[in-house]
Design an enzyme around this catalytic site. Structure first.
Site, PDB file in Angstrom:
ATOM      1  N   ASP A  41      14.307  47.537  -5.389  1.00  0.00           N
ATOM      2  CA  ASP A  41      14.221  49.163  -6.669  1.00  0.00           C
ATOM      3  C   ASP A  41      15.600  49.234  -7.228  1.00  0.00           C
ATOM      4  OD1 ASP A  41      12.200  49.950  -3.991  1.00  0.00           O
ATOM      5  OD2 ASP A  41      14.157  50.170  -2.488  1.00  0.00           O
TER       6      ASP A  41
HETATM    7  N1  URA Z   1      13.832  47.630   1.460  1.00  0.00           N
HETATM    8  C1  URA Z   1      13.875  48.836  -0.067  1.00  0.00           C
HETATM    9  O1  URA Z   1      14.125  49.641   0.509  1.00  0.00           O
HETATM   10  N2  URA Z   1      14.390  48.420  -1.093  1.00  0.00           N
HETATM   11  C2  URA Z   1      14.179  46.756  -1.616  1.00  0.00           C
HETATM   12  O2  URA Z   1      14.484  47.058  -2.884  1.00  0.00           O
HETATM   13  C3  URA Z   1      13.138  45.767  -0.598  1.00  0.00           C
HETATM   14  C4  URA Z   1      13.403  46.350   0.143  1.00  0.00           C
END
Ligand code: URA
Length: 230
Positions: free
Chosen positions: A102
């Site tokens: 993310d």
């Molecule tokens: N899970 C998430 O919620 N975000 C990420 O970036 C990776 C795994």
């Protein structure tokens, strides 16, 4: 593609002539003679017939990046900088991500132009472990450990998540190992146990651990041993 098929297509050689060349030992793949027509070649292999280049072999690129917060795990984005903006490899435009993080998350991201290799990392069937250090808004309840191991039903994808390992290392801090990578998976799992993620950092993918000397925003090529380890 099989070697005999590649050669048959080369200047309309045809299958039987291609097979005869292979049988006569005239064909080399990456400098080694190959006499098996069913030998699998990829676009990264160099194929020659008596030193004449049949396929030059593209350069395969494998990169580890320490993603800083604020960068999007995409190759193009209208609003935000992307992880690709941090890479200055000449074949940058060909690269794709072997798994996303993310925008606010940090840590290891792998980029490559080799789709067969990246599938081993991203396809849940290969069960490649990914380890994350997570901090949360609320204290983490001990019951979350079993809930993560049991899996959660995700309505959007209509699936139950694979068992995940949650190790509580502080009141609001944990290490999570996933063997798959669903959209916002860790955030959604913590949400389901009444908590919220405040930071998420990917420490490792398979045998690859983010080295402490690789600062946020820095990247390096993987060694051939590291590539093979996946
Ligand atoms: N899970 C998430 O919620 N975000 C990420 O970036 C990776 C795994």
């Amino acid at each position: 593609m099989k070697l005999n098929r590649l050669l048959a297509k080369y200047e309309s050689t045809g299958r039987s002539r291609a097979q005869a060349w292979i049988g006569a030992g005239l064909i080399q793949v990456n400098g080694q003679p190959v006499v098996n027509g069913d030998f699998e070649v990829t676009r990264f292999d160099r194929v020659t017939k008596e030193e004449i280049v049949v396929q030059s072999g593209r350069r395969a690129v494998y990169i580890m990046l320490h993603k800083p917060a604020g960068y999007v795990s995409a190759t193009i984005d209208a609003e935000h900088p992307t992880v690709l903006d941090l890479i200055d490899d000449p074949d940058r435009a060909e690269l794709h991500l072997a798994g996303r993080l993310d925008r606010a998350s940090t840590g290891m991201v792998l980029l490559t132009n080799d789709g067969v290799w990246s599938k081993k990392i991203t396809e849940p069937v290969f069960k490649m472990p990914k380890v994350y250090r997570v901090t949360t808004v609320e204290p983490i309840s001990p019951g979350a450990v079993k809930a993560f191991a049991d899996g959660f039903y995700f309505h959007t994808e209509d699936l139950v998540t694979q068992p995940a390992e949650l190790v509580i290392v502080g009141e609001r801090e944990a290490r999570v190992t996933l063997w798959e990578g669903r959209y916002h998976q860790i955030k959604r799992m913590f949400h389901r146990v009444g908590n919220r993620v405040s930071s998420l950092h990917r420490e490792s993918i398979g045998a690859l651990v983010l080295p402490s000397e690789l600062a946020p925003g820095d990247w390096r090529y993987l060694t051939s041993l590291e590539v093979a380890s996946m």
